[in-house]
Design a protein around this motif. Structure first.
Motif, PDB file in Angstrom:
ATOM      1  N   THR A  46       0.712  -1.445  -0.180  1.00 57.07           N
ATOM      2  CA  THR A  46      -0.358  -0.013  -0.053  1.00 57.07           C
ATOM      3  C   THR A  46       1.001   1.273   0.579  1.00 57.07           C
ATOM      4  O   THR A  46       2.094   1.490   0.601  1.00 57.07           O
ATOM      5  CB  THR A  46      -1.227   0.018   1.852  1.00 57.07           C
ATOM      6  N   VAL A  47       0.392   1.833  -0.909  1.00 58.27           N
ATOM      7  CA  VAL A  47       0.786   3.636  -0.466  1.00 58.27           C
ATOM      8  C   VAL A  47       0.549   4.308  -0.821  1.00 58.27           C
ATOM      9  O   VAL A  47      -1.245   4.153  -1.469  1.00 58.27           O
ATOM     10  CB  VAL A  47       2.148   3.325  -2.088  1.00 58.27           C
ATOM     11  N   HIS A  48       1.102   5.631  -0.091  1.00 53.57           N
ATOM     12  CA  HIS A  48      -0.593   6.909  -0.474  1.00 53.57           C
ATOM     13  C   HIS A  48       0.012   7.764  -1.252  1.00 53.57           C
ATOM     14  O   HIS A  48       1.142   7.898  -1.611  1.00 53.57           O
ATOM     15  CB  HIS A  48      -0.370   8.116   0.694  1.00 53.57           C
ATOM     16  N   SER A  49      -1.410   8.107  -2.003  1.00 47.60           N
ATOM     17  CA  SER A  49      -0.867   8.390  -2.811  1.00 47.60           C
ATOM     18  C   SER A  49      -1.093   9.933  -3.333  1.00 47.60           C
ATOM     19  O   SER A  49      -1.074  11.342  -3.539  1.00 47.60           O
ATOM     20  CB  SER A  49      -1.830   8.390  -4.698  1.00 47.60           C
ATOM     21  N   GLY A  50      -2.536  10.571  -2.320  1.00 45.89           N
ATOM     22  CA  GLY A  50      -2.816  11.629  -2.683  1.00 45.89           C
ATOM     23  C   GLY A  50      -4.432  11.495  -2.274  1.00 45.89           C
ATOM     24  O   GLY A  50      -4.684  11.041  -1.527  1.00 45.89           O
ATOM     25  N   SER A  51      -5.525  12.986  -2.453  1.00 48.66           N
ATOM     26  CA  SER A  51      -6.408  13.261  -1.929  1.00 48.66           C
ATOM     27  C   SER A  51      -7.626  12.147  -3.287  1.00 48.66           C
ATOM     28  O   SER A  51      -7.438  12.600  -3.941  1.00 48.66           O
ATOM     29  CB  SER A  51      -7.116  14.411  -1.395  1.00 48.66           C
ATOM     30  N   ASN A  52      -8.145  11.227  -2.273  1.00 47.21           N
ATOM     31  CA  ASN A  52      -8.907  11.077  -2.910  1.00 47.21           C
ATOM     32  C   ASN A  52      -8.784  10.417  -4.110  1.00 47.21           C
ATOM     33  O   ASN A  52      -8.796  10.834  -5.683  1.00 47.21           O
ATOM     34  CB  ASN A  52     -10.442  11.186  -3.377  1.00 47.21           C
ATOM     35  N   PRO A  53      -8.159   9.827  -4.551  1.00 51.32           N
ATOM     36  CA  PRO A  53      -7.088   9.684  -6.381  1.00 51.32           C
ATOM     37  C   PRO A  53      -8.332   8.434  -7.274  1.00 51.32           C
ATOM     38  O   PRO A  53      -8.883   7.461  -5.846  1.00 51.32           O
ATOM     39  CB  PRO A  53      -6.029   7.839  -5.993  1.00 51.32           C
ATOM     40  N   GLU A  54      -8.482   8.192  -7.909  1.00 45.30           N
ATOM     41  CA  GLU A  54      -8.895   8.470  -9.010  1.00 45.30           C
ATOM     42  C   GLU A  54      -8.351   7.285 -10.353  1.00 45.30           C
ATOM     43  O   GLU A  54      -8.109   6.113  -9.743  1.00 45.30           O
ATOM     44  CB  GLU A  54     -10.083   8.606  -9.751  1.00 45.30           C
ATOM     45  N   GLY A  55      -8.546   8.035 -11.520  1.00 47.70           N
ATOM     46  CA  GLY A  55      -7.836   7.052 -12.476  1.00 47.70           C
ATOM     47  C   GLY A  55      -6.926   6.380 -12.440  1.00 47.70           C
ATOM     48  O   GLY A  55      -5.872   7.708 -11.900  1.00 47.70           O
ATOM     49  N   LEU A  56      -6.168   5.838 -12.571  1.00 52.54           N
ATOM     50  CA  LEU A  56      -4.394   5.351 -13.117  1.00 52.54           C
ATOM     51  C   LEU A  56      -4.081   4.433 -14.118  1.00 52.54           C
ATOM     52  O   LEU A  56      -5.432   3.911 -14.636  1.00 52.54           O
ATOM     53  CB  LEU A  56      -4.310   4.709 -11.759  1.00 52.54           C
ATOM     54  N   CYS A  57      -3.148   4.808 -14.324  1.00 48.74           N
ATOM     55  CA  CYS A  57      -2.572   4.175 -15.800  1.00 48.74           C
ATOM     56  C   CYS A  57      -0.599   3.645 -15.695  1.00 48.74           C
ATOM     57  O   CYS A  57      -0.333   4.438 -14.809  1.00 48.74           O
ATOM     58  CB  CYS A  57      -2.580   4.679 -16.915  1.00 48.74           C
ATOM     59  N   VAL A  58      -0.252   2.653 -16.315  1.00 49.70           N
ATOM     60  CA  VAL A  58       1.151   3.074 -16.308  1.00 49.70           C
ATOM     61  C   VAL A  58       1.528   3.018 -17.623  1.00 49.70           C
ATOM     62  O   VAL A  58       0.974   2.382 -18.728  1.00 49.70           O
ATOM     63  CB  VAL A  58       1.479   1.042 -16.080  1.00 49.70           C
ATOM     64  N   CYS A  59       2.199   3.763 -17.967  1.00 50.24           N
ATOM     65  CA  CYS A  59       2.959   4.251 -18.439  1.00 50.24           C
ATOM     66  C   CYS A  59       4.756   4.455 -18.534  1.00 50.24           C
ATOM     67  O   CYS A  59       5.145   4.994 -17.452  1.00 50.24           O
ATOM     68  CB  CYS A  59       2.343   5.701 -19.213  1.00 50.24           C
ATOM     69  N   ASN A  60       5.726   3.991 -19.500  1.00 47.86           N
ATOM     70  CA  ASN A  60       6.771   4.201 -19.463  1.00 47.86           C
ATOM     71  C   ASN A  60       7.110   3.511 -18.042  1.00 47.86           C
ATOM     72  O   ASN A  60       8.561   3.324 -17.783  1.00 47.86           O
ATOM     73  CB  ASN A  60       7.150   5.299 -19.516  1.00 47.86           C
ATOM     74  N   ALA A  99      -7.545  21.158 -12.449  1.00 46.35           N
ATOM     75  CA  ALA A  99      -8.099  21.090 -11.291  1.00 46.35           C
ATOM     76  C   ALA A  99      -9.253  19.673 -11.518  1.00 46.35           C
ATOM     77  O   ALA A  99      -9.883  19.176 -12.180  1.00 46.35           O
ATOM     78  CB  ALA A  99      -9.186  22.288 -10.207  1.00 46.35           C
ATOM     79  N   ASN A 100      -9.812  18.614 -10.194  1.00 45.42           N
ATOM     80  CA  ASN A 100     -10.088  17.347 -10.612  1.00 45.42           C
ATOM     81  C   ASN A 100      -9.965  16.047 -11.459  1.00 45.42           C
ATOM     82  O   ASN A 100     -10.834  15.604 -11.475  1.00 45.42           O
ATOM     83  CB  ASN A 100     -11.315  17.445 -10.455  1.00 45.42           C
ATOM     84  N   PRO A 101      -8.589  15.956 -11.393  1.00 45.56           N
ATOM     85  CA  PRO A 101      -7.944  14.925 -12.306  1.00 45.56           C
ATOM     86  C   PRO A 101      -8.932  13.753 -12.246  1.00 45.56           C
ATOM     87  O   PRO A 101      -8.566  13.388 -10.947  1.00 45.56           O
ATOM     88  CB  PRO A 101      -6.636  14.750 -12.621  1.00 45.56           C
ATOM     89  N   CYS A 102      -9.945  12.472 -13.315  1.00 43.95           N
ATOM     90  CA  CYS A 102     -10.178  11.914 -12.721  1.00 43.95           C
ATOM     91  C   CYS A 102      -9.640  10.606 -13.232  1.00 43.95           C
ATOM     92  O   CYS A 102     -10.161   9.497 -13.262  1.00 43.95           O
ATOM     93  CB  CYS A 102     -11.721  12.287 -12.896  1.00 43.95           C
ATOM     94  N   ILE A 103     -10.028  11.104 -15.161  1.00 43.67           N
ATOM     95  CA  ILE A 103      -9.451  10.087 -16.191  1.00 43.67           C
ATOM     96  C   ILE A 103      -7.835   9.958 -16.281  1.00 43.67           C
ATOM     97  O   ILE A 103      -7.845  10.927 -16.529  1.00 43.67           O
ATOM     98  CB  ILE A 103     -10.513  10.192 -16.988  1.00 43.67           C
ATOM     99  N   VAL A 104      -6.927   9.262 -16.531  1.00 41.07           N
ATOM    100  CA  VAL A 104      -6.056   8.978 -17.205  1.00 41.07           C
ATOM    101  C   VAL A 104      -5.233   7.429 -17.645  1.00 41.07           C
ATOM    102  O   VAL A 104      -6.417   6.660 -17.628  1.00 41.07           O
ATOM    103  CB  VAL A 104      -4.869   9.201 -15.618  1.00 41.07           C
ATOM    104  N   GLN A 105      -5.529   7.857 -19.116  1.00 39.86           N
ATOM    105  CA  GLN A 105      -4.670   6.726 -20.175  1.00 39.86           C
ATOM    106  C   GLN A 105      -3.432   7.224 -20.751  1.00 39.86           C
ATOM    107  O   GLN A 105      -3.339   8.481 -21.312  1.00 39.86           O
ATOM    108  CB  GLN A 105      -5.784   6.256 -21.043  1.00 39.86           C
ATOM    109  N   SER A 106      -2.736   6.450 -21.345  1.00 42.67           N
ATOM    110  CA  SER A 106      -1.321   6.160 -21.925  1.00 42.67           C
ATOM    111  C   SER A 106      -1.798   5.311 -22.929  1.00 42.67           C
ATOM    112  O   SER A 106      -2.709   4.808 -23.631  1.00 42.67           O
ATOM    113  CB  SER A 106      -0.349   4.854 -20.694  1.00 42.67           C
ATOM    114  N   TYR A 107      -1.154   6.238 -23.882  1.00 45.50           N
ATOM    115  CA  TYR A 107      -0.693   5.818 -25.349  1.00 45.50           C
ATOM    116  C   TYR A 107       0.740   5.985 -25.506  1.00 45.50           C
ATOM    117  O   TYR A 107       2.208   6.523 -25.728  1.00 45.50           O
ATOM    118  CB  TYR A 107      -1.160   7.350 -25.924  1.00 45.50           C
TER     119      TYR A 107
END
Length: 356
Positions: free
Chosen positions: A157-171, A209-217
Motif C-alpha cells: 500500500t502506498v499513499h498517493s494523495g487526495s481521493n485518487p481516481e483513474g490510474l494507468c501504467v506508462c513508461n 483541478a479534479n483530475p479523474c481519468i488517465v490513459q496511456s498512449y
C-alpha cells in the motif's frame, strides 16, 4: 555407351544445381492466414446502480446470437455484485470488478464466476490497473493498494494523495489522478508518479483541478481528463510526456471521458447543468481534431456515460445513462460513426469491456 554416360552426367549436374538452389533458399515460410471472421465474443457492461442501493449489475451482450443477459454475475453466483460498481478490467485469465461502496474487488473468471472477493474495508476502491503480475487499485481513502494477481492477496500500500481516481501504467511508472473529489471546493490538482520497483511516490505533476481519468498512449504519453469544480473551472484535457513527466499540451477542450484506440482518442463531454453533450475524435499523432461530430447518422446519445472501442474491428461502443434513474442502453457505431445496433443495459452503465 558414350551417349548414356553424357546423359547421366547431365542429369547429375542438373540435380546438383536443383539441390544447391533449394539449399540456398533461406526465405522464411509464409505466415499462416489470419483466422476467418476473427471477432470478440461479446461485451460486458458494468452498471453502477445507485449509491447505497446495493444494485450494481453486470450485463453481457453476446455477439454471435445478439443475446443480452441482464445480470450475468447474479446468474452465475446467485448473489448480487454489490453497491456501486466503478471499474471492470480483464487481466490474464481473470476479470476484476471494483465495487466502491461495498469496499471490495470482485475477482472472476472471464464468464463472471466468482473466484474471490478481496476485502478492502474502509478504503472505498475506485479504479484498477495492471502491470507485471500486479493489480493496482486506487482508493478514496488516499491510498493505492497493490494486489498479487496469482495469490489474490494485498501485498503493498502506498499513499498517493487526495481521493485518487483513474490510474494507468506508462513508461514503467504508475500515474494516479488525485481528484480530491470528496473535498469540494478544494479539489486535487496533481498526478502522482509511482515507482513500480520501489512502490513509492517519486513526484507529483500539477494538472487542472479534479483530475479523474488517465490513459496511456504508445508507452510515451499520459492523457488526463479533469472535471474542474462544476462551476467556474471547466473540464479540461491535457497531455503529459512520460519521459519528462511534464504537461506538454493543454487542448482547451472540456472532456469528461475518453477511449484510446490505434492513434485516435474518442472524446466526449456532458454538461450536467445544460445536459448538452458532444463526441469528437482526436488524432494523437497530429494533435488535431479529425471529427467534430463522431456520430454521423443522427443517432442521439442523451447522456454519454461510458465508452470503449473493440480493438478487433474498430467498432465504438457508447453507453447512455439517460436520466440516471432508469436503465440505460449501449450503442455500437462503426468507425464512420454510423449506428450498427444497440442493446439494453442496466442502471447507469458506466464501464464497457470487450471480451475476446
Amino acid at each position: 555407351m558414350r551417349i548414356k554416360t553424357l546423359n547421366f552426367k547431365l542429369i547429375s549436374i542438373l540435380l546438383g544445381c536443383l539441390i544447391t538452389i533449394c539449399a540456398c533458399d533461406h526465405r522464411p515460410p509464409e505466415p499462416p492466414p489470419p483466422p476467418v471472421n476473427a471477432q470478440a465474443d461479446g461485451i460486458y457492461v458494468l452498471n453502477e446502480g445507485l449509491f447505497q442501493m446495493n444494485n450494481s449489475t453486470l450485463s453481457y451482450y453476446e455477439f454471435t446470437n445478439n443475446k443480452v443477459t441482464e445480470d450475468l454475475f447474479l446468474e452465475k453466483n446467485h448473489r448480487g455484485l454489490g453497491d456501486v460498481g466503478n471499474d471492470l478490467q480483464i487481466y490474464g485469465s481473470k476479470m476484476y470488478a471494483v465495487v466502491n461502496n461495498s469496499n471490495r474487488v470482485e475477482v472472476m473468471t472471464k464468464d463472471a464466476t466468482s473466484i474471490k472477493a478481496i476485502d478492502l474495508s474502509g478504503k472505498q476502491p475506485r479504479k484498477i490497473a495492471f502491470h507485471a503480475g500486479k493489480a493496482y487499485v486506487s482508493c478514496f481513502d488516499g491510498d493505492v493498494v497493490r494486489i498479487d494477481t496469482t495469490s489474490l492477496e494485498v501485498d503493498g500500500t502506498v499513499h498517493s494523495g487526495s481521493n485518487p481516481e483513474g490510474l494507468c501504467v506508462c513508461n514503467g511508472k504508475l500515474y494516479v489522478a488525485n481528484s480530491g473529489g470528496l473535498n469540494a471546493p478544494n479539489y486535487g490538482t496533481t498526478i502522482s508518479v509511482i515507482n513500480l520497483n520501489t512502490f513509492a511516490v517519486e513526484k507529483g505533476i500539477t494538472v487542472s483541478a479534479n483530475p479523474c481519468i488517465v490513459q496511456s498512449y504508445n508507452n510515451q504519453y499520459v492523457y488526463v481528463c479533469s472535471r474542474g469544480n462544476y462551476g467556474n473551472i471547466p473540464y479540461s484535457f491535457q497531455k503529459i510526456d512520460a519521459n519528462s513527466d511534464v504537461v506538454v499540451k493543454d487542448y482547451q477542450l472540456e472532456v469528461l471521458n475518453m477511449a484510446i484506440y490505434d492513434h485516435y482518442a474518442y472524446l466526449y463531454n456532458y454538461d450536467y447543468s445544460s445536459s448538452a453533450s458532444w463526441i469528437k475524435v482526436l488524432d494523437l499523432n497530429t494533435d488535431m481534431i479529425t471529427k467534430e461530430n463522431f456520430i454521423t447518422d443522427g443517432t442521439n446519445i442523451q447522456t454519454p456515460y461510458g465508452i470503449t472501442v473493440n480493438a478487433l474491428n474498430g467498432d465504438v461502443y457508447i453507453a447512455d445513462a439517460y436520466n440516471f434513474t432508469v436503465n440505460g442502453d449501449v450503442y455500437c457505431f462503426d468507425k464512420d460513426g454510423k449506428k450498427k445496433f444497440s442493446f439494453a443495459a442496466g442502471l447507469n452503465p458506466g464501464n464497457l469491456l470487450i471480451k475476446n
